[in-house]
Enzyme design. Sequence first.
Site, PDB file in Angstrom:
ATOM      1  N   ASN A   1       0.885  -1.169   0.000  1.00  0.00           N
ATOM      2  CA  ASN A   1       0.000   0.000   0.000  1.00  0.00           C
ATOM      3  C   ASN A   1       0.919   1.213   0.000  1.00  0.00           C
ATOM      4  O   ASN A   1       1.522   1.538   1.019  1.00  0.00           O
ATOM      5  CB  ASN A   1      -0.895  -0.013   1.253  1.00  0.00           C
ATOM      6  CG  ASN A   1      -1.692   1.279   1.387  1.00  0.00           C
ATOM      7  OD1 ASN A   1      -1.729   2.098   0.468  1.00  0.00           O
ATOM      8  ND2 ASN A   1      -2.318   1.475   2.539  1.00  0.00           N
TER       9      ASN A   1
ATOM     10  N   LYS B   1       0.274   4.282  -0.241  1.00  0.00           N
ATOM     11  CA  LYS B   1      -0.276   5.505   0.380  1.00  0.00           C
ATOM     12  C   LYS B   1      -0.008   6.698  -0.543  1.00  0.00           C
ATOM     13  O   LYS B   1      -0.086   6.547  -1.753  1.00  0.00           O
ATOM     14  CB  LYS B   1       0.297   5.672   1.788  1.00  0.00           C
ATOM     15  CG  LYS B   1       0.114   4.382   2.615  1.00  0.00           C
ATOM     16  CD  LYS B   1       0.387   4.529   4.065  1.00  0.00           C
ATOM     17  CE  LYS B   1       0.132   3.205   4.772  1.00  0.00           C
ATOM     18  NZ  LYS B   1       0.295   3.265   6.205  1.00  0.00           N
TER      19      LYS B   1
ATOM     20  N   HIS C   1      -9.165   1.704   4.919  1.00  0.00           N
ATOM     21  CA  HIS C   1      -7.894   1.826   5.645  1.00  0.00           C
ATOM     22  C   HIS C   1      -8.088   2.768   6.838  1.00  0.00           C
ATOM     23  O   HIS C   1      -8.848   3.728   6.757  1.00  0.00           O
ATOM     24  CB  HIS C   1      -6.812   2.359   4.705  1.00  0.00           C
ATOM     25  CG  HIS C   1      -5.455   2.240   5.300  1.00  0.00           C
ATOM     26  ND1 HIS C   1      -4.970   3.165   6.191  1.00  0.00           N
ATOM     27  CD2 HIS C   1      -4.499   1.289   5.164  1.00  0.00           C
ATOM     28  CE1 HIS C   1      -3.758   2.785   6.572  1.00  0.00           C
ATOM     29  NE2 HIS C   1      -3.449   1.653   5.966  1.00  0.00           N
TER      30      HIS C   1
ATOM     31  N   GLU D   1      -6.347   5.069   7.920  1.00  0.00           N
ATOM     32  CA  GLU D   1      -6.071   6.485   7.607  1.00  0.00           C
ATOM     33  C   GLU D   1      -7.296   7.137   6.971  1.00  0.00           C
ATOM     34  O   GLU D   1      -7.578   8.309   7.207  1.00  0.00           O
ATOM     35  CB  GLU D   1      -4.847   6.586   6.690  1.00  0.00           C
ATOM     36  CG  GLU D   1      -3.561   6.311   7.468  1.00  0.00           C
ATOM     37  CD  GLU D   1      -2.465   5.641   6.663  1.00  0.00           C
ATOM     38  OE1 GLU D   1      -2.525   5.682   5.420  1.00  0.00           O
ATOM     39  OE2 GLU D   1      -1.548   5.066   7.285  1.00  0.00           O
TER      40      GLU D   1
ATOM     41  N   GLU E   1      -5.303  -4.697  10.537  1.00  0.00           N
ATOM     42  CA  GLU E   1      -4.257  -3.700  10.727  1.00  0.00           C
ATOM     43  C   GLU E   1      -4.488  -2.964  12.049  1.00  0.00           C
ATOM     44  O   GLU E   1      -5.261  -1.994  12.093  1.00  0.00           O
ATOM     45  CB  GLU E   1      -4.279  -2.676   9.586  1.00  0.00           C
ATOM     46  CG  GLU E   1      -3.983  -3.267   8.230  1.00  0.00           C
ATOM     47  CD  GLU E   1      -3.299  -2.254   7.309  1.00  0.00           C
ATOM     48  OE1 GLU E   1      -2.272  -2.602   6.747  1.00  0.00           O
ATOM     49  OE2 GLU E   1      -3.796  -1.127   7.185  1.00  0.00           O
TER      50      GLU E   1
ATOM     51  N   GLY F   1       2.715   2.351  10.654  1.00  0.00           N
ATOM     52  CA  GLY F   1       3.682   3.432  10.477  1.00  0.00           C
ATOM     53  C   GLY F   1       4.419   3.813  11.745  1.00  0.00           C
ATOM     54  O   GLY F   1       5.082   4.846  11.798  1.00  0.00           O
TER      55      GLY F   1
ATOM     56  N   SER G   1       3.565  -2.141  10.159  1.00  0.00           N
ATOM     57  CA  SER G   1       5.018  -2.241  10.363  1.00  0.00           C
ATOM     58  C   SER G   1       5.576  -3.628  10.033  1.00  0.00           C
ATOM     59  O   SER G   1       6.525  -4.089  10.659  1.00  0.00           O
ATOM     60  CB  SER G   1       5.412  -1.821  11.786  1.00  0.00           C
ATOM     61  OG  SER G   1       5.047  -0.475  12.024  1.00  0.00           O
TER      62      SER G   1
HETATM   63  P1  13P Z   1       3.274   0.371   7.536  1.00  0.00           P
HETATM   64  O1  13P Z   1       3.742  -0.941   6.965  1.00  0.00           O
HETATM   65  O2  13P Z   1       4.058   1.548   7.026  1.00  0.00           O
HETATM   66  O3  13P Z   1       3.201   0.326   9.036  1.00  0.00           O
HETATM   67  O4  13P Z   1       1.791   0.595   7.006  1.00  0.00           O
HETATM   68  C1  13P Z   1       0.899  -0.442   7.124  1.00  0.00           C
HETATM   69  C2  13P Z   1      -0.326  -0.092   6.391  1.00  0.00           C
HETATM   70  O5  13P Z   1      -1.047   0.813   6.787  1.00  0.00           O
HETATM   71  C3  13P Z   1      -0.646  -0.823   5.170  1.00  0.00           C
HETATM   72  O6  13P Z   1      -1.919  -0.528   4.727  1.00  0.00           O
END
Ligand code: 13P
Length: 255
Positions: free
Chosen positions: A13, A15, A98, A100, A170, A176, A216
């Site tokens: 992903n 982002k 997601h 976010e 997640e 992150g 992560s």
């Molecule tokens: P990270 O791997 O950067 O922690 O992000 C995970 C994520 O949100 C994947 O959708």
Amino acid sequence: MNKQTRKAVIAGNWKMNKTPSETTALINEMKPLVADADCDVVLCVPFIDIAAAVEAAKGSNIKIGAENVHFKESGAYTGEVSAAMLVEAGVEYVVIGHSERRTYFGETDQTVNLRTLAALKAGLKPIVCVGETLEQRELGYTETLLKFQTKMALTNVSAEDMKNVIIAYEPVWAIGTGVTATDDQADEGNGFVRAAIEEKYGKDVAKATTVQYGGSMNAKNAEGLVSKYNVDGGLIGGASLKAEDFSIIVKAASK
Ligand code: 13P
């Protein structure tokens, strides 16, 4: 591995990272590194990068996904992108709900469900994200919340359509942050998701559904995470922006 019944899916992903030219360069770098994968390899990229990604991935085992989709088929929804538009552009997967988007863009369990239905109707494979915050975990609500989010997202989704659905667990506190769930925490969270699917659709569907872990996940911890019974691959943020790290995760899921 559990992959006798379920194929692992490793999905990046990206982002809000990478321009179209950077997309071409990164996929060209990744292609040879993941060519031998014994799992499905997906890159979910920003809308503006989709054309470049589809072109660069042509003839390889990399499939392209989007990071969101609108739930209406067309109309006055400025700035939005429909499922049919994504399909015509060569997209096969789409990340939905997601954390976010839930946190910053007002996504709710209801809109997550509507987007999931729209994606399935158009023939896309939704990667539906669920996960608890640290506060919810500390209050002891993880199981309740994961089951609720999973069932809400799957409202009116048929057992037949579940063949095309991926759920990604997640934990919000692991996204992150560099703090990964332990292998056992990931297995437990994914297990709650699978239990919710079983309550809704029965054992066979629950056993056959791909449930990813995300948060992560990286080149160092991927092997332990994907070795767990309930962890059928991962949804990878930061580490999917580095060709070598991503390929190491793909290899870990291919064993
Ligand atoms: P990270 O791997 O950067 O922690 O992000 C995970 C994520 O949100 C994947 O959708």
